[in-house]
Motif scaffolding. Structure first.
Motif, PDB file in Angstrom:
ATOM      1  N   MET A  31     -15.662  -3.805 -11.899  1.00  0.00           N
ATOM      2  CA  MET A  31     -14.472  -3.373 -12.551  1.00  0.00           C
ATOM      3  C   MET A  31     -14.974  -2.444 -13.708  1.00  0.00           C
ATOM      4  SD  MET A  31     -12.216  -4.320 -10.032  1.00  0.00           S
ATOM      5  CE  MET A  31     -12.102  -4.088  -8.026  1.00  0.00           C
ATOM      6  N   GLN A  32     -13.969  -1.966 -14.534  1.00  0.00           N
ATOM      7  CA  GLN A  32     -13.887  -1.548 -15.462  1.00  0.00           C
ATOM      8  C   GLN A  32     -12.253  -2.012 -16.625  1.00  0.00           C
ATOM      9  OE1 GLN A  32     -14.004   2.726 -15.241  1.00  0.00           O
ATOM     10  NE2 GLN A  32     -16.704   2.493 -14.670  1.00  0.00           N
ATOM     11  N   HIS A  33     -11.982  -2.585 -15.957  1.00  0.00           N
ATOM     12  CA  HIS A  33     -10.455  -2.800 -16.312  1.00  0.00           C
ATOM     13  C   HIS A  33     -10.207  -4.170 -16.503  1.00  0.00           C
ATOM     14  CE1 HIS A  33     -10.048   1.309 -17.313  1.00  0.00           C
ATOM     15  NE2 HIS A  33     -10.047   1.742 -15.853  1.00  0.00           N
ATOM     16  N   SER A  34      -9.664  -4.917 -17.231  1.00  0.00           N
ATOM     17  CA  SER A  34      -9.212  -6.291 -17.597  1.00  0.00           C
ATOM     18  C   SER A  34      -7.810  -5.761 -18.299  1.00  0.00           C
ATOM     19  CB  SER A  34      -9.899  -7.190 -17.577  1.00  0.00           C
ATOM     20  OG  SER A  34      -9.202  -8.282 -17.935  1.00  0.00           O
ATOM     21  N   PRO A  35      -6.769  -6.308 -18.221  1.00  0.00           N
ATOM     22  CA  PRO A  35      -6.173  -7.513 -17.024  1.00  0.00           C
ATOM     23  C   PRO A  35      -6.144  -6.603 -15.443  1.00  0.00           C
ATOM     24  CG  PRO A  35      -4.577  -7.685 -18.983  1.00  0.00           C
ATOM     25  CD  PRO A  35      -5.954  -6.741 -19.117  1.00  0.00           C
ATOM     26  N   THR A 374       2.702  -5.190  -8.854  1.00  0.00           N
ATOM     27  CA  THR A 374       3.426  -3.508  -8.779  1.00  0.00           C
ATOM     28  C   THR A 374       3.169  -2.491  -7.566  1.00  0.00           C
ATOM     29  OG1 THR A 374       4.441  -1.798 -10.136  1.00  0.00           O
ATOM     30  CG2 THR A 374       1.974  -2.053  -9.921  1.00  0.00           C
ATOM     31  N   ASP A 375       4.312  -1.906  -6.865  1.00  0.00           N
ATOM     32  CA  ASP A 375       4.940  -1.240  -6.229  1.00  0.00           C
ATOM     33  C   ASP A 375       4.322   0.505  -6.891  1.00  0.00           C
ATOM     34  OD1 ASP A 375       5.310  -3.442  -4.612  1.00  0.00           O
ATOM     35  OD2 ASP A 375       7.492  -2.563  -4.751  1.00  0.00           O
ATOM     36  N   PHE A 376       3.664   0.071  -7.725  1.00  0.00           N
ATOM     37  CA  PHE A 376       3.983   1.380  -9.201  1.00  0.00           C
ATOM     38  C   PHE A 376       2.925   1.041  -9.616  1.00  0.00           C
ATOM     39  CE2 PHE A 376       8.751   1.209  -7.426  1.00  0.00           C
ATOM     40  CZ  PHE A 376       8.774   2.397  -7.331  1.00  0.00           C
ATOM     41  N   ALA A 377       1.618   1.475  -9.408  1.00  0.00           N
ATOM     42  CA  ALA A 377       0.317   1.614  -9.792  1.00  0.00           C
ATOM     43  C   ALA A 377       0.594   2.474 -11.321  1.00  0.00           C
ATOM     44  CB  ALA A 377      -0.159   1.527  -9.191  1.00  0.00           C
ATOM     45  N   ASP A 378       0.824   4.027 -10.994  1.00  0.00           N
ATOM     46  CA  ASP A 378       0.463   4.168 -12.424  1.00  0.00           C
ATOM     47  C   ASP A 378       1.476   3.808 -13.668  1.00  0.00           C
ATOM     48  OD1 ASP A 378       3.268   4.771 -11.278  1.00  0.00           O
ATOM     49  OD2 ASP A 378       3.464   6.818 -11.205  1.00  0.00           O
ATOM     50  N   THR A 379       2.752   2.550 -13.367  1.00  0.00           N
ATOM     51  CA  THR A 379       3.624   2.031 -14.377  1.00  0.00           C
ATOM     52  C   THR A 379       3.000   0.864 -14.965  1.00  0.00           C
ATOM     53  OG1 THR A 379       6.271   3.362 -13.249  1.00  0.00           O
ATOM     54  CG2 THR A 379       5.732   1.474 -14.943  1.00  0.00           C
ATOM     55  N   GLY A 380       2.170   0.025 -13.591  1.00  0.00           N
ATOM     56  CA  GLY A 380       1.220  -0.487 -13.923  1.00  0.00           C
ATOM     57  C   GLY A 380       0.152  -0.496 -15.330  1.00  0.00           C
ATOM     58  N   ARG A 384      -0.574  -1.649 -19.303  1.00  0.00           N
ATOM     59  CA  ARG A 384      -1.585  -2.012 -19.010  1.00  0.00           C
ATOM     60  C   ARG A 384      -2.472  -1.728 -20.894  1.00  0.00           C
ATOM     61  NH1 ARG A 384      -5.782  -2.453 -14.823  1.00  0.00           N
ATOM     62  NH2 ARG A 384      -6.391  -0.337 -15.629  1.00  0.00           N
ATOM     63  N   ASP A 385      -2.448  -0.397 -20.657  1.00  0.00           N
ATOM     64  CA  ASP A 385      -2.421   0.091 -21.834  1.00  0.00           C
ATOM     65  C   ASP A 385      -1.952   0.220 -22.970  1.00  0.00           C
ATOM     66  OD1 ASP A 385      -4.614   1.441 -20.009  1.00  0.00           O
ATOM     67  OD2 ASP A 385      -3.550   3.194 -19.742  1.00  0.00           O
TER      68      ASP A 385
END
Length: 413
Positions: A31-35, A374-380, A384-385
């Motif tokens: 895994m590269q990302h968090s949260p 989230t149903d919308f991973a791109d928004t998530g 996060r960014d």
């Protein structure tokens, strides 16, 4: 896009046949990302939920985990459906050969008149196609995508991990454990029996990923007893989900059946509610068998309906609620050693106190949640960014800890 996703789905179907030949020791990207951004039923805001195409799109959009809710078929295969009832998420109603399969059945104290996965073999399930389950969403893909097995979801996650070079995890939910354990067949015998579901799931996950707290897997459930059972049999991380019916005007949670208690608590006469599980005492209890708590988001942030039209659109909705900040659940859970993964964030619904879904998700990331659905991973990913906690590796610090020294009763070598 549709062509490429179908190609990914076909690749996953082929890769599923190879899972049995793989060993858990084969390295997967970390895994590269968090949260974490968890693709809720895949990218269900854009594609029919719980399909390989929906999961593949969530991965393409940057999700770290994809979430297959699991139910059992008549011949004991684990398939990805949100509920044992499949009438709302498939085209089964348009299949005249299955008209006689519609039946009434009790699930967690509620009677449903529907088609149930446990009345179908896997071969029959594969003749069905998925449809968009939520009103107002794109229906152009209805009738195109098949219902996948857990093996096929694992194959997709593994193949996409290798192709993208980033770890893609799975986040399976055991749906209605008590229902499956007590379900009887036409002959009056138990269709599956106690803990069959949990044992079958562990056998599959251990074979695919090994018995490790570093596996890119979380197992979640709204019930308690099944997680306690699993805690003695696996190092794979476990998540206690926490539900509610609604949010009262003052920001408190409404707890009405069947959202009042874990259903195994109902059956066993345990008076504790979901709300009791997020108190300091409740979180200490959960930490005895689980690695994370998964509360509905209003448990974490208090919002109040004070009648102010904050977004200025002339209508007062849940988006206009006053945001009073953290309830303290995140901080207390972390103090007990629990990760906090919250749900569900949608661009098109339920932004308690927020009109902008990205702003809402960033707010929760800033508060310190370790992941969100989230149903919308791109928004998530965009949220996060934008968070002050982007890039924090807090959830990785827990990986590999010895449960026997952290949780009493956890699996021991």
């Amino acid at each position: 896009m549709l062509h490429s996703l179908s190609k990914i789905a076909r690749t996953a179907l082929a890769a599923a046949a190879l899972i049995a030949m793989q060993t858990p020791a084969q390295a997967e990207p970390h895994m590269q990302h968090s949260p974490l951004v968890i693709g809720h039923r895949g990218a269900s805001g854009y594609r029919p939920e719980h399909t390989l195409e929906s999961y593949a799109l969530a991965i393409e959009q940057g999700a770290d985990f994809i979430e297959p809710d699991l139910v059992l078929t008549k011949d004991k295969h684990m398939i990805a459906r949100h509920e044992p009832m499949i009438g709302a998420t498939t085209d089964v109603a348009s299949h005249p050969e299955f008209a006689g399969r519609k039946t009434k059945r009790m699930v967690d104290g509620v009677e449903y008149d529907d088609w149930f996965a446990s009345n179908f073999t896997l071969a029959e399930i594969k003749t069905l196609r998925a449809v968009q389950a939520r009103a107002g969403r794109d229906t152009q893909y209805d009738g195109l995508f098949r219902i996948p097995t857990l093996d096929e979801v694992i194959a997709l996650a593994k193949s996409q991990s290798r192709q993208t070079g980033r770890g893609i995890g799975i986040y399976p939910e055991i749906k209605h454990s008590t229902y499956h354990a007590t379900l009887k067949n036409a002959q009056g015998r138990l269709a599956f029996g106690g803990h069959y579901f949990e044992d079958r799931l562990l056998k599959t996950l251990h074979k695919a990923y090994g018995n490790s707290s570093c596996a890119p897997v979380f197992i979640q459930s709204f019930e308690v007893g099944n997680l306690q059972y699993l805690s003695k049999k696996t190092h794979i991380r476990l998540v206690q989900l926490v539900d509610a019916d609604d949010v009262n005007a003052d920001g408190s949670l409404s707890l009405v059946p069947p959202y009042r208690q874990p259903y195994d608590f109902v059956v066993n006469g345990d008076a504790r509610t979901f709300g009791d599980l997020v108190t300091e005492q409740g979180l200490a209890f959960v930490a005895g068998y689980a690695d994370a708590i998964g509360p509905w988001k209003p448990y974490l942030v208090k919002t109040v309906a004070d009648g102010v039209d904050r977004d200025g659109d002339g209508n007062i909705t849940v988006n206009d609620r006053r945001v009073d900040g953290s309830t303290g659940v995140i901080e207390t859970a972390h103090d007990k050693g629990l990760l906090v993964h919250t749900w569900t964030f949608r661009n098109d619904a339920g932004g308690y106190g927020f009109a902008d879904p990205r702003e809402e998700m960033t707010y929760y990331f800033d508060l310190g949640v370790d992941g969100l659905f989230t149903d919308f991973a791109d928004t998530g990913v965009a949220a996060r960014d934008a968070s002050v906690n982007a890039g924090e590796a807090g959830h990785l610090k827990q990986c590999g800890r010895r449960h026997k020294s952290f949780h009493k009763g956890r699996y021991k070598d």
